[in-house]
Design a protein around this motif. Structure first.
Motif, PDB file in Angstrom:
ATOM      1  N   GLY A  18      32.039  10.208  82.096  1.00  0.00           N
ATOM      2  CA  GLY A  18      32.680  10.480  83.375  1.00  0.00           C
ATOM      3  C   GLY A  18      33.542  11.728  83.318  1.00  0.00           C
ATOM      4  N   ALA A  19      34.337  11.858  82.254  1.00  0.00           N
ATOM      5  CA  ALA A  19      35.185  13.039  82.088  1.00  0.00           C
ATOM      6  C   ALA A  19      34.334  14.294  81.935  1.00  0.00           C
ATOM      7  N   PHE A  20      33.262  14.188  81.168  1.00  0.00           N
ATOM      8  CA  PHE A  20      32.360  15.314  80.911  1.00  0.00           C
ATOM      9  C   PHE A  20      31.780  15.856  82.222  1.00  0.00           C
ATOM     10  N   VAL A  21      31.258  14.949  83.044  1.00  0.00           N
ATOM     11  CA  VAL A  21      30.638  15.353  84.307  1.00  0.00           C
ATOM     12  C   VAL A  21      31.674  15.938  85.260  1.00  0.00           C
ATOM     13  N   LEU A  22      32.823  15.299  85.363  1.00  0.00           N
ATOM     14  CA  LEU A  22      33.860  15.781  86.276  1.00  0.00           C
ATOM     15  C   LEU A  22      34.404  17.138  85.852  1.00  0.00           C
ATOM     16  N   PHE A  87      22.394  12.424  74.850  1.00  0.00           N
ATOM     17  CA  PHE A  87      23.653  12.953  75.387  1.00  0.00           C
ATOM     18  C   PHE A  87      24.523  13.515  74.271  1.00  0.00           C
ATOM     19  N   ALA A  88      24.583  12.792  73.158  1.00  0.00           N
ATOM     20  CA  ALA A  88      25.405  13.251  72.040  1.00  0.00           C
ATOM     21  C   ALA A  88      24.916  14.591  71.508  1.00  0.00           C
ATOM     22  N   ALA A  89      23.595  14.725  71.392  1.00  0.00           N
ATOM     23  CA  ALA A  89      23.028  15.964  70.849  1.00  0.00           C
ATOM     24  C   ALA A  89      23.238  17.133  71.815  1.00  0.00           C
ATOM     25  N   LEU A  90      22.865  16.930  73.062  1.00  0.00           N
ATOM     26  CA  LEU A  90      22.976  18.006  74.052  1.00  0.00           C
ATOM     27  C   LEU A  90      24.435  18.354  74.341  1.00  0.00           C
ATOM     28  N   GLY A  91      25.233  17.322  74.589  1.00  0.00           N
ATOM     29  CA  GLY A  91      26.637  17.553  74.905  1.00  0.00           C
ATOM     30  C   GLY A  91      27.424  18.087  73.737  1.00  0.00           C
ATOM     31  N   ALA A 117      23.359  15.430  83.154  1.00  0.00           N
ATOM     32  CA  ALA A 117      22.299  14.686  83.838  1.00  0.00           C
ATOM     33  C   ALA A 117      21.887  13.462  83.020  1.00  0.00           C
ATOM     34  N   VAL A 118      21.744  13.668  81.711  1.00  0.00           N
ATOM     35  CA  VAL A 118      21.397  12.552  80.821  1.00  0.00           C
ATOM     36  C   VAL A 118      22.524  11.525  80.816  1.00  0.00           C
ATOM     37  N   ILE A 123      24.916   6.130  82.002  1.00  0.00           N
ATOM     38  CA  ILE A 123      25.871   5.226  82.654  1.00  0.00           C
ATOM     39  C   ILE A 123      25.137   4.173  83.478  1.00  0.00           C
ATOM     40  N   LEU A 124      24.089   4.588  84.176  1.00  0.00           N
ATOM     41  CA  LEU A 124      23.326   3.660  84.996  1.00  0.00           C
ATOM     42  C   LEU A 124      22.476   2.716  84.155  1.00  0.00           C
TER      43      LEU A 124
END
Length: 257
Positions: A18-22, A87-91, A117-118, A123-124
């Motif tokens: 959530g923090a990452f996206v925001l 997500f861990a790899a890309l982020g 996006a991932v 989250i969903l």
């Protein structure tokens, strides 16, 4: 407290995403400078990593978790593992690149947006694991909504720590939504298993109190003209609230006789 590793895993990873996206949205809107955004993104990935490591303790033999990847696309848990790894790899790579190059690397920006996006899909995907026909207290749309709210409440407050006012607004609104939905959620749980739900009263009460404390903390922070210590304590309070609420959620595990 056998499920305690999952409590930390779900709350920490959801809040981190959530923090990452925001932070990315805030950076695009020009509400946070590139350097602070990069630091925030990297810190969010660190929290995500901590959540994943703590979650591993729930697996009896962690190395066997790799076998779950064989069911990607068919098993919700396999999807969760694959998405968390992606997500861990890309982020991780993208945020580290932005941190080192001070936000000027086009490739790193592409990586963090792809990670975002991932992360949303991640989250969903988590609530889908708990839509089990044998656990009536979990099989509810409220499970999905409450976990999404965790990402907004915790993630928004974490983003605010790095100077994103939008994060603060999102967190407060999500807390208010959670209060509005609380009576319906508890009513649904009582209908599913009244005795088990009643046993979680103290946990749910503590969660509500901590979330209310979060609202008070925001009001005080605004009145004191951005005192960082107040905001940090407020962030701790709302994250603790989500942890307490998640403990109650896992305590609702039951099987029909």
């Amino acid at each position: 407290m056998h499920e305690l590793p999952l409590v930390f895993f779900t709350v920490f990873t959801q809040s981190a995403v959530g923090a990452f996206v925001l932070l990315l949205i805030g950076g695009t809107l020009g509400q946070i400078e590139a350097r602070r955004m990069a630091v925030g993104l990297f810190c969010a990935m660190c929290l995500f990593g901590i959540g994943v490591v703590l979650g591993i303790f729930h697996v009896g033999q962690p190395l066997r978790a790799l076998n779950m990847l064989l069911r990607v696309g068919h098993s919700p848990m396999s999807n969760e593992i694959a998405l968390s790894a992606a997500f861990a790899a890309l982020g991780g790579l993208g945020s580290l690149g932005l941190l080192i190059s001070r936000g000027t690397n086009g490739l790193c920006k592409a990586l963090v947006w792809l990670a975002a996006a991932v992360g949303v899909v991640f989250i969903l995907a988590i609530p889908q694991i708990y839509q089990l026909p044998t656990v009536v207290t979990w099989r509810s749309s409220y499970t999905t909504v409450m976990m999404i709210l965790t990402a907004l409440i915790g993630g928004g407050m974490l983003a605010a720590l790095f100077g994103l006012r939008l994060g603060l607004l999102v967190s407060v609104l999500a807390i208010l939504v959670s209060f509005c939905l609380r009576s319906g959620y508890i009513s649904t749980l009582m209908s599913a298993d009244g005795v088990l739900t009643a046993a979680q009263t103290n946990w749910f009460t503590a969660q509500a109190a901590l979330l209310a404390l979060g609202i008070v903390g925001v009001v005080i922070w605004v009145r004191l003209k951005a005192n960082p210590a107040i905001l940090a304590v407020t962030a701790v309070a709302v994250i603790a609230a989500e942890l307490v609420g998640r403990i109650a959620f896992y305590n609702l595990w039951t099987l029909p006789m």
